[in-house]
Design a protein around this motif. Structure first.
Motif, mmCIF file in Angstrom:
data_model
loop_
_atom_site.group_PDB
_atom_site.id
_atom_site.type_symbol
_atom_site.label_atom_id
_atom_site.label_comp_id
_atom_site.label_asym_id
_atom_site.label_seq_id
_atom_site.Cartn_x
_atom_site.Cartn_y
_atom_site.Cartn_z
ATOM 1 N N SER A 174 0.836 -1.202 0.000
ATOM 2 C CA SER A 174 0.000 0.000 0.000
ATOM 3 C C SER A 174 0.871 1.252 0.000
ATOM 4 N N TRP A 175 0.231 2.361 -0.389
ATOM 5 C CA TRP A 175 0.880 3.666 -0.328
ATOM 6 C C TRP A 175 0.417 4.386 0.932
ATOM 7 N N LEU A 176 1.262 5.300 1.428
ATOM 8 C CA LEU A 176 0.861 6.171 2.528
ATOM 9 C C LEU A 176 0.755 7.586 1.979
ATOM 10 N N ALA A 177 -0.430 8.172 2.073
ATOM 11 C CA ALA A 177 -0.644 9.539 1.605
ATOM 12 C C ALA A 177 -0.776 10.472 2.803
ATOM 13 N N THR A 178 -0.268 11.691 2.663
ATOM 14 C CA THR A 178 -0.412 12.718 3.701
ATOM 15 C C THR A 178 -0.778 14.038 3.026
ATOM 16 N N GLY A 179 -1.190 15.003 3.827
ATOM 17 C CA GLY A 179 -1.574 16.309 3.300
ATOM 18 C C GLY A 179 -0.443 17.311 3.240
ATOM 19 N N HIS A 180 0.801 16.846 3.250
ATOM 20 C CA HIS A 180 1.945 17.760 3.171
ATOM 21 C C HIS A 180 2.003 18.447 1.803
ATOM 22 N N TYR A 181 2.434 19.693 1.826
ATOM 23 C CA TYR A 181 2.660 20.433 0.580
ATOM 24 C C TYR A 181 4.096 20.175 0.119
ATOM 25 N N CYS A 182 4.281 19.067 -0.556
ATOM 26 C CA CYS A 182 5.576 18.718 -1.137
ATOM 27 C C CYS A 182 5.320 17.684 -2.218
ATOM 28 N N ARG A 183 6.391 17.265 -2.917
ATOM 29 C CA ARG A 183 6.216 16.341 -4.036
ATOM 30 C C ARG A 183 7.323 15.288 -4.010
ATOM 31 N N THR A 184 7.096 14.199 -4.726
ATOM 32 C CA THR A 184 8.160 13.257 -5.053
ATOM 33 C C THR A 184 8.118 13.035 -6.560
#
Length: 349
Positions: free
Chosen positions: A110-120
């Motif tokens: 699974s992926w872990l998503a967060t509400g951070h303002y950043c990118r990969t």
């Protein structure tokens, strides 16, 4: 989806759902509200998470990380303040709890998503968010590359925070759209001074506050843990406003200077320990953009790593108020290379 009950994580969950992801929400309980000395609106936030998830028709669960947070973040923060340094609990929380304990709890596929303002990017590199005012890559600068490869940041390409609030309204998430944005550490509360909170956990005596230039006593401090370099000293003496220049633990003395732009508040270099290189790119000498505080504008600097793996950052122009214990983070354009804990500073003048 790591959800906090705020607008950023709520909209992030909705965006992922719209993109066809199978979304499940997790609310992290990091502080025990039964502790009278801490204040954290966790019950209200948990209710907001449940309400949003019900609206989006996605499952949610609460996970208890109180013990993990206490031992890996809170106790370390107290010890660091007691040692006269200036730590960053949010950096520790992302490294050890959100992208540590939490990531280890979810299925490996699974992926872990967060509400951070950043990118990969496709290589798992950590990049600044498009919304530069809200970019939070600083706080993720110690998260290992392996964890970032499993991370999704739905708000990374958002260029305006107001757009997120509008999306929330459009989605019918009216309560979180109008919810006041939270700042600082949750258990301290937004209406209480951080130094007053620390007094409940750190037993340090009051002591003299002195003028750096003359050595004269100008007042009394309430415990060195409650002050950091460059901040107003809250000392009322003479016509000047006094600012913290040094903290001498040996003599329990707060050393102050008059005026916020005093030359002794500026530094031209620092060294850092406990360095984290996020990616496999590990230069020994490179021109970078550096920050020693989240709200500081990035500034040009030279990062030099010697044969003993000591990391020295020399700034092109003097930087005001660098404190030992702070996180110094470096970027190459938008790419966050990593960071370290400041352990010494070099005065500019």
């Amino acid at each position: 989806m790591a959800m906090s009950g705020g607008v950023d994580s709520s909209v992030s969950a909705a965006l992922l759902q719209q993109q066809g992801y199978n979304v499940e929400a997790i609310y992290m309980k990091n502080w025990d509200t039964r502790d009278e000395r801490g204040v954290c609106p966790s019950e209200e936030d948990w209710k907001d998470v449940q309400s949003v998830c019900q609206h989006l028709q996605i499952p949610c669960q609460q996970v208890d990380f109180v013990k993990d947070y206490w031992h890996q973040v809170f106790q370390d923060t107290l010890d660091t303040y007691a040692a006269g340094l200036t730590p960053n609990p949010d950096v520790l929380c992302n490294q050890h709890i959100k992208f540590g304990s939490l990531l280890n709890k979810i299925p490996s596929d699974s992926w872990l998503a967060t509400g951070h303002y950043c990118r990969t990017d496709g290589e798992g590199r950590l990049l600044r968010g498009r919304e530069r005012n809200k970019d939070q890559s600083y706080y993720l600068s110690t998260v290992p590359h392996q964890a970032l490869q499993r991370a999704i940041f739905p708000l990374g390409n958002i260029t305006d925070k107001q757009h997120v609030k509008q999306l929330a309204s459009d989605l019918g998430l009216t309560k979180v759209a109008s919810k006041k944005e939270s700042y600082g550490i949750c258990f301290v509360g937004q209406h209480r001074k951080f130094a007053s909170f620390l007094e409940q956990y750190i037993d340090q005596p009051c002591g003299p506050a002195v003028d750096l230039e003359t050595g004269r006593v100008i007042g009394e401090h309430r415990g060195l843990f409650g002050y950091t370099i460059g901040q107003a000293a809250r000392i009322h003496h003479g016509p000047h406003k006094w600012f913290v220049a040094q903290k001498d633990l040996t003599s329990n003395t707060l050393v102050c200077v008059p005026g916020s732009k005093h030359p002794q508040l500026f530094h031209r270099a620092c060294t850092a320990t406990n360095w984290t290189w996020i990616h496999t790119f590990r230069p020994t000498k490179i021109n970078v953009m550096a920050q020693v505080r989240y709200r500081q504008d990035p500034v040009p600097a030279l990062l030099d790593v010697d044969d003993h793996q000591r990391h020295r950052i020399t700034f092109q122009e003097p930087v005001r108020a660098i404190a030992s214990g702070q996180q110094v983070v470096v970027w190459l354009d938008d790419w966050c290379l990593g960071s370290g804990l400041i352990d010494s500073v070099t005065p500019a003048y």
